[in-house]
Design an enzyme around this catalytic site. Structure first.
Site, short mmCIF file in Angstrom:
data_model
loop_
_atom_site.label_atom_id
_atom_site.label_comp_id
_atom_site.label_asym_id
_atom_site.label_seq_id
_atom_site.Cartn_x
_atom_site.Cartn_y
_atom_site.Cartn_z
N ASP A 9 30.07 -15.77 6.31
CA ASP A 9 30.30 -14.40 5.87
C ASP A 9 31.82 -14.16 5.97
OD1 ASP A 9 29.83 -11.55 5.42
OD2 ASP A 9 30.31 -11.33 7.56
N ALA A 10 32.33 -13.22 5.17
CA ALA A 10 33.79 -12.98 5.19
C ALA A 10 34.19 -11.83 6.11
CB ALA A 10 34.27 -12.70 3.77
N TYR A 11 33.76 -10.62 5.76
CA TYR A 11 34.23 -9.42 6.45
C TYR A 11 33.62 -9.27 7.84
CZ TYR A 11 35.59 -8.38 1.66
OH TYR A 11 36.12 -8.45 0.40
N ARG A 40 33.30 1.54 7.63
CA ARG A 40 32.46 0.33 7.62
C ARG A 40 30.97 0.68 7.60
NH1 ARG A 40 31.58 -4.72 5.96
NH2 ARG A 40 30.68 -6.07 7.53
N SER A 115 29.83 -13.81 0.37
CA SER A 115 30.19 -12.45 0.75
C SER A 115 29.71 -11.41 -0.26
CB SER A 115 31.71 -12.36 0.87
OG SER A 115 32.14 -11.03 1.00
N ASN A 116 29.49 -10.21 0.26
CA ASN A 116 29.20 -9.05 -0.60
C ASN A 116 30.41 -8.64 -1.42
OD1 ASN A 116 26.50 -8.60 -0.01
ND2 ASN A 116 26.88 -7.07 1.58
#
Lengths: 248, 248
Positions: A9-11, A40, A115-116
């Site tokens: 995942d990124a964030y 967030r 990622s989203n």
């Protein structure tokens, strides 16, 4: 089963989204941290709500809309340019300090991001942070028009990397994402960056519960969704050892 | 178009879920309010996440799991019986003070509840509060195995009442629910129970942002989802006038 690919995942996992706080604090002194926390929560809510309403929208639009919401709720008005400067920081997020060394140590596996984030946001972020040199792929959910934790989003890993779910280790600090990946059938390592002990201590020490502690708690503690990640780690740096130990 | 049916969301719209705070405060002195706020955030998140993961679960289970999460995050342990007493309160929530009079004044229309609540929870709640005598139907999303704001949930209104979306007024205090109903094609009245002015004032007066104010804000302010309810009201008592004015 050998792990052939490690997908991140990124964030919040490779990139510290709290690093936006430096820019929000500059634009809105003393509100910097609370802005990032509300932002967030709403950013995530909007991905799930839009997915359920079947009104998919690019993650960059959702990120803008959730920031607009946050400023409105706090009664803050952005001066011209401030909004754009805050948004721009999303393309220059700080890597967690152990991210680069971890990725280097995992070079025997295929390495990717799922990622989203939109393709444009992720491309800029990965390039700006130098990860484009170590990743085999940067996968956005864009093409599926639905966000994680919908199963369709996780199918992209096999479609892009050609590695089946049983041979993938998915890594996320987001409890809901870890559950979604597990529900889909991936091997999952959840990064718990704030321990429950630290949380409970913060509650005891303060006037019941300070707002930032609380907002952090409800984003970092494992959710009760009837699912359990395979591994629970506290830093990216634990991954090389974990992947090696997973070998048959 | 004449309004032939008025359909209400239950939790937070007809019933004050904050009334759980009396029971949580008794069980956990000084934590009563914060428990209800975190509980509600997680209860909602779990309905959306489970819907997206296609792991539907009964709302009563989700309500229990989100309460368990809340107590864990706060470092609280429930003594035997306390957990059950808190859950029991969900079947005896207080009606908003203007709910009964409003429903009586709307008797010319079909009246119903459409809720994420399970059939068993809603039946008990509606009976205990006496609404069974004024409602034409109490509709749970149970049979669709997906929660609001998924379109499938809202289709139940026409299926049960036989009234098409264009002749229904849907009433909710939940911003995401108001948007979901609007996205589906219903006429929507959103009840804004906490005004932005009150919120902004609370922020200014305190040490930046008190946690309870903040949690309330992110549940009561209209979301940025690219949708706008048809009506914005501040209390149920405004509905009879609104329905009358809507007549062609």
């Amino acid at each position: 089963m050998t792990i052939k690919a490690v997908v991140f995942d990124a964030y919040g996992t490779l990139y510290d989204i709290q690093s936006v706080a430096s820019v929000t604090e500059e634009a809105f002194p003393s509100y910097g941290e609370i802005i990032t926390q509300i932002w967030r929560i709403k950013q995530l809510e909007y991905t799930w709500l839009r997915s359920l309403m079947r009104r998919h929208q690019d993650f960059s639009v959702i990120t803008e809309e959730s920031l607009a919401y946050t400023l409105r709720v706090l009664g803050l008005k952005a001066e011209p340019g401030a909004f754009a400067r805050i948004m721009e920081k999303y393309l220059h997020l700080d890597l967690y300090p152990d991210a680069l060394a971890t990725l280097a140590a995992l070079r025997g596996c295929k390495l990717a991001i799922l990622s989203n984030g939109s393709t444009a946001m992720l491309s800029a972020l990965v390039k700006n942070s130098g990860l484009d040199r170590v990743l085999n792929a940067t996968i956005s959910v864009d093409s599926k028009k639905i966000f994680k934790p919908a199963p369709d989003a996780y199918t992209l890993i096999e479609e892009v990397l050609g590695v089946p779910p049983t041979e993938v280790l998915f890594v996320s600090s987001n409890p809901w994402d870890s559950c979604g990946a597990k529900s889909f059938g991936l091997n999952v390592a959840w990064i718990e960056r704030v321990t429950p002990e630290a949380m409970a201590l913060a509650c005891v020490k303060s006037d019941v519960v300070p707002p930032l502690t609380m907002f952090k708690a409800i984003r970092t503690q494992m959710d009760e969704l009837g699912l359990k990640p395979d591994y629970r780690i506290h830093a990216l740096s634990e991954l090389p050892g974990l992947v090696a130990a997973h070998e048959p």
